[in-house]
Scaffold this active site. Structure first.
Site, PDB file in Angstrom:
ATOM      1  N   CYS A 113       0.821  -1.219   0.000  1.00 62.93           N
ATOM      2  CA  CYS A 113       0.000   0.000   0.000  1.00 62.93           C
ATOM      3  C   CYS A 113       0.852   1.265   0.000  1.00 62.93           C
ATOM      4  O   CYS A 113       0.479   2.274  -0.608  1.00 62.93           O
ATOM      5  CB  CYS A 113      -0.967   0.009   1.178  1.00 62.93           C
ATOM      6  SG  CYS A 113      -0.166  -0.126   2.799  1.00 62.93           S
ATOM      7  N   HIS A 220      -1.646   0.642   7.579  1.00 70.51           N
ATOM      8  CA  HIS A 220      -1.994   0.858   6.174  1.00 70.51           C
ATOM      9  C   HIS A 220      -1.799   2.309   5.762  1.00 70.51           C
ATOM     10  O   HIS A 220      -2.106   3.244   6.509  1.00 70.51           O
ATOM     11  CB  HIS A 220      -3.463   0.459   5.959  1.00 70.51           C
ATOM     12  CG  HIS A 220      -3.918   0.569   4.535  1.00 70.51           C
ATOM     13  ND1 HIS A 220      -3.555  -0.329   3.565  1.00 70.51           N
ATOM     14  CD2 HIS A 220      -4.702   1.502   3.921  1.00 70.51           C
ATOM     15  CE1 HIS A 220      -4.108   0.022   2.410  1.00 70.51           C
ATOM     16  NE2 HIS A 220      -4.798   1.133   2.602  1.00 70.51           N
ATOM     17  N   HIS A 295      10.523 -15.788   9.888  1.00 70.56           N
ATOM     18  CA  HIS A 295       9.206 -15.656   9.259  1.00 70.56           C
ATOM     19  C   HIS A 295       8.809 -14.177   9.230  1.00 70.56           C
ATOM     20  O   HIS A 295       8.861 -13.503  10.247  1.00 70.56           O
ATOM     21  CB  HIS A 295       8.154 -16.446  10.037  1.00 70.56           C
ATOM     22  CG  HIS A 295       8.457 -17.909  10.136  1.00 70.56           C
ATOM     23  ND1 HIS A 295       7.820 -18.753  11.036  1.00 70.56           N
ATOM     24  CD2 HIS A 295       9.330 -18.682   9.446  1.00 70.56           C
ATOM     25  CE1 HIS A 295       8.302 -19.978  10.892  1.00 70.56           C
ATOM     26  NE2 HIS A 295       9.220 -19.958   9.939  1.00 70.56           N
TER      27      HIS A 295
END
Length: 301
Positions: A113, A220, A295
């Site tokens: 984004c 975001h 991860h």
């Protein structure tokens, strides 16, 4: 050869084949070809803020106008103005026109984004969901070309590791990437935080003339644009760095989002590692898990 782009309410187009020696009529014909707007009703604007060009002399050369390579021309179709009458609708019409307002342009939450948002604003309102790999590659190229400036102390990982990491489509961009893109695009990138209602200005002291705005909720990013509801005018995404009113409006948007709790508390939000399915709480646990396991693919629960 002039590298130009023209933008209308229906999208953006790349203009080719024009030079400073091209005449105004050639420009208008090219605009009509790309947009379908007839030459005689075109209103063409350029600059920040956009100002109209007087293109009545079709034989004039483009070198006589403030048009330079890299500019985006904003094109509108001029409507025929009604003649003044004593009719009620004529006197009421101006009051029906909406005022321009700053608004969020939502982009997908797809790990990229930030890159989609920056591309949207610096390109003058061009939405290209496929731009992220190119922008990630650009950042990697810039970082790898200057290992002294972008060292492990700055990046949190070695230069080589970072360049491999940022190219992946499952990693998130943040302050480092915004700073790099601000320098590359030679513009101030202002990030307005909806949780703290503050604005971080990347490139503030660099002397740039252009400013773009993003809004950030803790996870975001979305681009901000000035738009006129119900108008054919294309949205404006690039502003002058002397325009402090637009910063105040951006902070008002952030404060409104905060009051509506439209933010993610990065210290408390629930995550799940998409590799091993471990449940995590907050950004700190996610970072520790990534360091221990390698991860880095997380999903919000």
């Amino acid at each position: 050869m002039l590298r130009l782009r023209c933008k209308t309410k229906n999208g953006s187009h790349i203009m080719q084949g024009l030079t400073h020696q091209s005449c105004v009529q050639e420009l208008k014909s090219k605009v009509e070809e790309l947009t379908g707007i007839p030459c005689d009703v075109q209103k063409i604007m350029v600059g920040y803020p956009p100002s109209s060009l007087d293109l009545r002399n079709g034989d004039a050369h483009l070198k006589d106008y403030p048009i330079k390579s890299g500019d985006t021309l904003i094109v509108e179709e001029e409507k025929n103005k009604p003649k003044p009458q004593d009719h009620p609708t004529v006197t009421k019409a101006p009051r029906l026109e909406a005022s321009p307002m700053l608004a969020r342009r939502v982009v997908p939450a797809d790990n990229s984004c930030l890159f989609t948002s920056v591309y949207y604003v610096v390109e003058g309102g061009v939405y290209d969901p496929a731009c992220a790999p190119e922008m990630r590659g650009l950042i990697a190229q810039i970082v790898s070309s200057d290992p002294a400036a972008y060292c492990e102390a700055v990046l949190g990982k070695t230069n080589e590791e970072y360049c491999s990491w940022i190219r992946r489509d499952d990693t998130w961009g943040g302050a480092i990437e915004v700073s790099i893109l601000s320098k590359f695009y030679q513009c101030e990138i202002c990030v307005v935080d909806t949780q703290t209602v503050r604005v971080d200005r990347f490139g503030e002291d660099a002397g740039y003339h252009k400013r773009v705005l993003l809004i950030y909720d803790g996870i975001h990013y979305d681009p901000l644009q000035k738009e006129t509801p119900g108008s054919d005018t294309p949205p404006q995404t690039i502003f002058s760095t002397t325009d402090d009113v637009i910063l105040a409006q951006a902070l008002e948007l952030a404060d409104e989002a905060r009051r509506k709790r439209q933010f993610t508390d990065v210290n408390r939000f629930a995550l799940r590692c998409m590799v091993c399915q471990t449940g995590l709480v907050g950004q700190k646990e996610a970072r520790e898990h990534a360091k221990e396991t390698g991860h880095t693919n997380f999903g919000e629960v």
